[in-house]
Design a protein around this motif. Structure first.
Motif, PDB file in Angstrom:
ATOM      1  N   LEU A 116      -9.934  46.108  42.406  1.00  0.00           N
ATOM      2  CA  LEU A 116      -9.262  46.879  41.358  1.00  0.00           C
ATOM      3  C   LEU A 116     -10.109  48.082  40.953  1.00  0.00           C
ATOM      4  O   LEU A 116     -11.313  47.967  40.710  1.00  0.00           O
ATOM      5  CB  LEU A 116      -9.011  45.995  40.136  1.00  0.00           C
ATOM      6  N   GLY A 117      -9.492  49.260  40.895  1.00  0.00           N
ATOM      7  CA  GLY A 117     -10.191  50.464  40.479  1.00  0.00           C
ATOM      8  C   GLY A 117     -10.859  51.219  41.603  1.00  0.00           C
ATOM      9  O   GLY A 117     -11.359  52.323  41.387  1.00  0.00           O
ATOM     10  N   TYR A 118     -10.873  50.644  42.802  1.00  0.00           N
ATOM     11  CA  TYR A 118     -11.430  51.342  43.962  1.00  0.00           C
ATOM     12  C   TYR A 118     -10.335  52.161  44.649  1.00  0.00           C
ATOM     13  O   TYR A 118      -9.142  51.956  44.421  1.00  0.00           O
ATOM     14  CB  TYR A 118     -12.028  50.348  44.959  1.00  0.00           C
ATOM     15  N   VAL A 119     -10.773  53.070  45.515  1.00  0.00           N
ATOM     16  CA  VAL A 119      -9.859  53.940  46.247  1.00  0.00           C
ATOM     17  C   VAL A 119      -9.847  53.512  47.711  1.00  0.00           C
ATOM     18  O   VAL A 119     -10.909  53.286  48.317  1.00  0.00           O
ATOM     19  CB  VAL A 119     -10.308  55.411  46.137  1.00  0.00           C
ATOM     20  N   LEU A 120      -8.660  53.384  48.283  1.00  0.00           N
ATOM     21  CA  LEU A 120      -8.547  52.960  49.675  1.00  0.00           C
ATOM     22  C   LEU A 120      -9.195  53.975  50.606  1.00  0.00           C
ATOM     23  O   LEU A 120      -8.937  55.178  50.522  1.00  0.00           O
ATOM     24  CB  LEU A 120      -7.077  52.767  50.060  1.00  0.00           C
ATOM     25  N   ALA A 121     -10.014  53.474  51.517  1.00  0.00           N
ATOM     26  CA  ALA A 121     -10.690  54.332  52.497  1.00  0.00           C
ATOM     27  C   ALA A 121      -9.884  54.470  53.773  1.00  0.00           C
ATOM     28  O   ALA A 121     -10.199  55.310  54.617  1.00  0.00           O
ATOM     29  CB  ALA A 121     -12.075  53.774  52.818  1.00  0.00           C
ATOM     30  N   GLU A 122      -8.863  53.648  53.930  1.00  0.00           N
ATOM     31  CA  GLU A 122      -7.976  53.756  55.083  1.00  0.00           C
ATOM     32  C   GLU A 122      -6.595  53.240  54.702  1.00  0.00           C
ATOM     33  O   GLU A 122      -6.441  52.466  53.754  1.00  0.00           O
ATOM     34  CB  GLU A 122      -8.527  52.994  56.287  1.00  0.00           C
ATOM     35  N   ALA A 123      -5.612  53.698  55.458  1.00  0.00           N
ATOM     36  CA  ALA A 123      -4.232  53.280  55.192  1.00  0.00           C
ATOM     37  C   ALA A 123      -4.044  51.809  55.531  1.00  0.00           C
ATOM     38  O   ALA A 123      -4.710  51.261  56.412  1.00  0.00           O
ATOM     39  CB  ALA A 123      -3.266  54.138  55.997  1.00  0.00           C
ATOM     40  N   ILE A 124      -3.118  51.173  54.823  1.00  0.00           N
ATOM     41  CA  ILE A 124      -2.784  49.767  55.078  1.00  0.00           C
ATOM     42  C   ILE A 124      -1.326  49.688  55.500  1.00  0.00           C
ATOM     43  O   ILE A 124      -0.445  50.267  54.851  1.00  0.00           O
ATOM     44  CB  ILE A 124      -3.026  48.906  53.818  1.00  0.00           C
ATOM     45  N   TYR A 125      -1.083  48.975  56.589  1.00  0.00           N
ATOM     46  CA  TYR A 125       0.265  48.788  57.113  1.00  0.00           C
ATOM     47  C   TYR A 125       0.676  47.331  56.912  1.00  0.00           C
ATOM     48  O   TYR A 125      -0.143  46.413  57.020  1.00  0.00           O
ATOM     49  CB  TYR A 125       0.324  49.180  58.593  1.00  0.00           C
ATOM     50  N   GLU A 138      13.497  44.139  52.973  1.00  0.00           N
ATOM     51  CA  GLU A 138      14.137  45.106  52.069  1.00  0.00           C
ATOM     52  C   GLU A 138      13.092  45.939  51.317  1.00  0.00           C
ATOM     53  O   GLU A 138      13.246  47.137  51.129  1.00  0.00           O
ATOM     54  CB  GLU A 138      15.018  44.366  51.075  1.00  0.00           C
ATOM     55  N   GLN A 139      12.008  45.305  50.904  1.00  0.00           N
ATOM     56  CA  GLN A 139      10.951  46.047  50.199  1.00  0.00           C
ATOM     57  C   GLN A 139      10.108  46.854  51.190  1.00  0.00           C
ATOM     58  O   GLN A 139       9.845  48.033  50.964  1.00  0.00           O
ATOM     59  CB  GLN A 139      10.052  45.086  49.413  1.00  0.00           C
ATOM     60  N   ILE A 140       9.698  46.218  52.289  1.00  0.00           N
ATOM     61  CA  ILE A 140       8.923  46.918  53.311  1.00  0.00           C
ATOM     62  C   ILE A 140       9.051  46.172  54.629  1.00  0.00           C
ATOM     63  O   ILE A 140       9.081  44.942  54.662  1.00  0.00           O
ATOM     64  CB  ILE A 140       7.440  47.071  52.905  1.00  0.00           C
ATOM     65  N   LYS A 141       9.141  46.946  55.712  1.00  0.00           N
ATOM     66  CA  LYS A 141       9.251  46.366  57.042  1.00  0.00           C
ATOM     67  C   LYS A 141       7.860  46.136  57.625  1.00  0.00           C
ATOM     68  O   LYS A 141       6.911  46.891  57.350  1.00  0.00           O
ATOM     69  CB  LYS A 141      10.029  47.302  57.977  1.00  0.00           C
ATOM     70  N   LYS A 142       7.743  45.132  58.456  1.00  0.00           N
ATOM     71  CA  LYS A 142       6.486  44.868  59.155  1.00  0.00           C
ATOM     72  C   LYS A 142       6.078  46.113  59.935  1.00  0.00           C
ATOM     73  O   LYS A 142       6.874  46.716  60.645  1.00  0.00           O
ATOM     74  CB  LYS A 142       6.642  43.677  60.094  1.00  0.00           C
ATOM     75  N   LEU A 170       4.036  51.771  56.614  1.00  0.00           N
ATOM     76  CA  LEU A 170       2.929  52.129  55.735  1.00  0.00           C
ATOM     77  C   LEU A 170       3.116  51.471  54.372  1.00  0.00           C
ATOM     78  O   LEU A 170       4.123  51.692  53.697  1.00  0.00           O
ATOM     79  CB  LEU A 170       2.865  53.649  55.571  1.00  0.00           C
ATOM     80  N   ALA A 171       2.144  50.670  53.976  1.00  0.00           N
ATOM     81  CA  ALA A 171       2.199  50.013  52.675  1.00  0.00           C
ATOM     82  C   ALA A 171       1.545  50.885  51.608  1.00  0.00           C
ATOM     83  O   ALA A 171       2.176  51.275  50.633  1.00  0.00           O
ATOM     84  CB  ALA A 171       1.522  48.645  52.747  1.00  0.00           C
ATOM     85  N   LEU A 172       0.270  51.211  51.793  1.00  0.00           N
ATOM     86  CA  LEU A 172      -0.443  52.109  50.882  1.00  0.00           C
ATOM     87  C   LEU A 172      -1.299  53.052  51.717  1.00  0.00           C
ATOM     88  O   LEU A 172      -1.962  52.621  52.663  1.00  0.00           O
ATOM     89  CB  LEU A 172      -1.327  51.334  49.909  1.00  0.00           C
ATOM     90  N   ASP A 173      -1.308  54.318  51.357  1.00  0.00           N
ATOM     91  CA  ASP A 173      -2.019  55.312  52.143  1.00  0.00           C
ATOM     92  C   ASP A 173      -3.480  55.420  51.718  1.00  0.00           C
ATOM     93  O   ASP A 173      -3.866  54.999  50.616  1.00  0.00           O
ATOM     94  CB  ASP A 173      -1.339  56.678  51.987  1.00  0.00           C
ATOM     95  N   LYS A 174      -4.280  55.975  52.588  1.00  0.00           N
ATOM     96  CA  LYS A 174      -5.666  56.304  52.273  1.00  0.00           C
ATOM     97  C   LYS A 174      -5.696  57.198  51.038  1.00  0.00           C
ATOM     98  O   LYS A 174      -4.858  58.079  50.865  1.00  0.00           O
ATOM     99  CB  LYS A 174      -6.296  57.032  53.460  1.00  0.00           C
ATOM    100  N   GLY A 175      -6.669  56.948  50.150  1.00  0.00           N
ATOM    101  CA  GLY A 175      -6.796  57.754  48.948  1.00  0.00           C
ATOM    102  C   GLY A 175      -6.050  57.220  47.750  1.00  0.00           C
ATOM    103  O   GLY A 175      -6.135  57.794  46.668  1.00  0.00           O
ATOM    104  N   VAL A 176      -5.335  56.092  47.905  1.00  0.00           N
ATOM    105  CA  VAL A 176      -4.604  55.501  46.783  1.00  0.00           C
ATOM    106  C   VAL A 176      -5.567  54.695  45.909  1.00  0.00           C
ATOM    107  O   VAL A 176      -6.384  53.919  46.405  1.00  0.00           O
ATOM    108  CB  VAL A 176      -3.463  54.593  47.295  1.00  0.00           C
ATOM    109  N   LEU A 177      -5.474  54.898  44.607  1.00  0.00           N
ATOM    110  CA  LEU A 177      -6.265  54.131  43.657  1.00  0.00           C
ATOM    111  C   LEU A 177      -5.635  52.755  43.488  1.00  0.00           C
ATOM    112  O   LEU A 177      -4.434  52.642  43.219  1.00  0.00           O
ATOM    113  CB  LEU A 177      -6.307  54.850  42.311  1.00  0.00           C
ATOM    114  N   LEU A 178      -6.438  51.720  43.621  1.00  0.00           N
ATOM    115  CA  LEU A 178      -5.903  50.358  43.523  1.00  0.00           C
ATOM    116  C   LEU A 178      -5.756  49.959  42.055  1.00  0.00           C
ATOM    117  O   LEU A 178      -6.731  49.804  41.325  1.00  0.00           O
ATOM    118  CB  LEU A 178      -6.813  49.376  44.262  1.00  0.00           C
ATOM    119  N   THR A 179      -4.511  49.835  41.640  1.00  0.00           N
ATOM    120  CA  THR A 179      -4.132  49.447  40.285  1.00  0.00           C
ATOM    121  C   THR A 179      -3.692  47.973  40.302  1.00  0.00           C
ATOM    122  O   THR A 179      -3.565  47.373  41.366  1.00  0.00           O
ATOM    123  CB  THR A 179      -2.967  50.314  39.812  1.00  0.00           C
TER     124      THR A 179
END
Length: 390
Positions: free
Chosen positions: A29-38, A131-135, A138-147
């Motif tokens: 929590l509070g860190y920034v993603l260093a790489e994208a997550i799929y 429906e929310q996301i397909k396998k 892209l779930a969260l991109d690089k640079g996203v702050l983890l809330t």
């Protein structure tokens, strides 16, 4: 001396080396993603009921026969024929043969017989697989702050660890012979130290926790020794006080002797004119004024921007609004003003006690009004630039 816009341009131009670390999701929590997550799975991973009610194999009438029950977490998949219903609960897997779910409030049940208030339509109250996301999406991109929301989202798709940008290490060095810790008796000429605690709190409040807090007397050899040690080992060094032109202001001289490259010194602003920004190969140094309100204003306007850039956040400036000023304001001199303010239903109000030495108004403020250096008067009702405090 430079203008605010020039100072911010220099801060924005700074580049930082980012270190990646891998953390358990629950610690990120509070860190920034260093790489994208799929997404490693579909979410939801099966057709899912959105309601407590009845899964239906649609028939031609409103009458259905209840044949089974599926609760959340059950692996059951009962076979169904037209006109049959299965009792089902929110989050449960929809039987493969079912066409719709009717919420229980829209039905009348008599034993194993069920009557609908109105006919259902295909897909009603069903959360479809993926429906929310397909396998693989892209779930969260690089640079996203983890809330909290993004941590929960990643946990829901089965992510256990994340690669994030390591937080910068920060030293906060507070200078001044007059400063004593709270709890001690004040002697004549002494005041309680607040800047270090305040700046550390501001950093932590905005997601930066790797902080060492150091007190320093007005002694040049000791100033040189402490600053040199901190600059060699930290990513950021924030210095409170000692940067002006008094006989006991040793910070500027020490920084230059250490070999810190001066990027700017003094900004045409009030409060916070005697501010210094410098760099070495591994460290960014902000020397802030000793007056508390000036130090905190500089933190929000410049230091926080640099810290956010260092971890790769794309939106690193304070959020801005344009709001009507409740009362007219005039200033003297060609310095920009940062005014402690409170947002109201009718606009924004300048608070009393704006002195750079006073935190009283800052304690009530939720914004800073920015008045540019070349604007001398602002009328009541005129739109002003408002920077929202975190």
């Amino acid at each position: 001396m430079i203008y605010v816009e020039e100072a911010k341009k220099i801060v924005k131009s700074l580049k930082y080396k980012q270190r990646r670390i891998e953390l358990p999701l629950e610690d990120a929590l509070g860190y920034v993603l260093a790489e994208a997550i799929y997404a490693p799975i579909n979410m939801p991973p099966f057709d899912q009921s959105a309601m407590d009610g009845y899964a239906l194999k649609l028939g031609k009438t409103l009458n259905y026969t209840l044949i089974d029950e599926v609760q959340a977490g059950s692996t059951k998949n009962p076979k169904m024929s037209s006109g049959e219903a299965v009792r089902i609960f929110t989050g449960a897997a929809i039987p493969s043969d079912a066409d719709a779910v009717m919420m229980q409030e829209k039905t009348v049940r008599d034993g194993e017989q069920l009557r609908l208030e109105k006919q259902a339509f295909p897909g009603q109250n069903i959360r479809l697989l993926g429906e929310q996301i397909k396998k693989g999406a892209l779930a969260l991109d690089k640079g996203v702050l983890l809330t909290p929301a993004s941590v929960g989202f990643l946990a829901g798709i089965g992510v256990q660890t994340v690669k994030v940008v390591e937080q910068p290490s920060i030293a906060i060095v507070v200078t001044g012979d007059e400063l004593v810790k709270a709890g001690q008796d004040l002697k004549r000429g002494q005041i309680y130290e607040s800047n270090g605690i305040m700046l550390a709190a501001a950093a932590k409040d905005t997601g930066f926790n790797q902080i060492d807090l150091i007190s320093l007397k007005d002694d040049y050899p000791k100033t040189l020794e402490v600053l040199n040690a901190q600059i060699k080992t930290k990513d950021f060094v924030l210095i409170s006080g000692g940067i002006s032109v008094g006989d006991y202001d040793f910070v500027g001289k020490a920084l230059l002797e250490i070999g810190v490259e001066q990027l700017f010194y003094k900004v045409r602003q009030k409060p916070g004119k005697p501010m210094f920004l410098g760099r070495t190969s591994n460290c960014t140094i902000f020397a802030l004024p000793g007056n508390p309100a000036a130090a905190l204003s500089c933190f929000y306007q410049y230091v926080l921007m640099a810290l956010k850039q260092a971890v790769g956040l794309p939106n690193f400036e304070l959020k801005k609004l344009w709001l009507p000023l409740e009362e007219a304001y005039s200033k003297k001199g060609e310095r920009a003003h940062f005014l402690k303010a409170k947002i109201s239903p009718t606009g924004v109000k300048i608070l009393q006690k704006q002195s750079s030495a006073m935190l009283f108004s800052f304690a009530y403020a939720d914004a800073l009004i920015y008045i540019p250096h070349d604007k001398m008067t602002t009328a009541a009702g005129e739109l002003v630039e408002v920077h929202l405090l975190p």
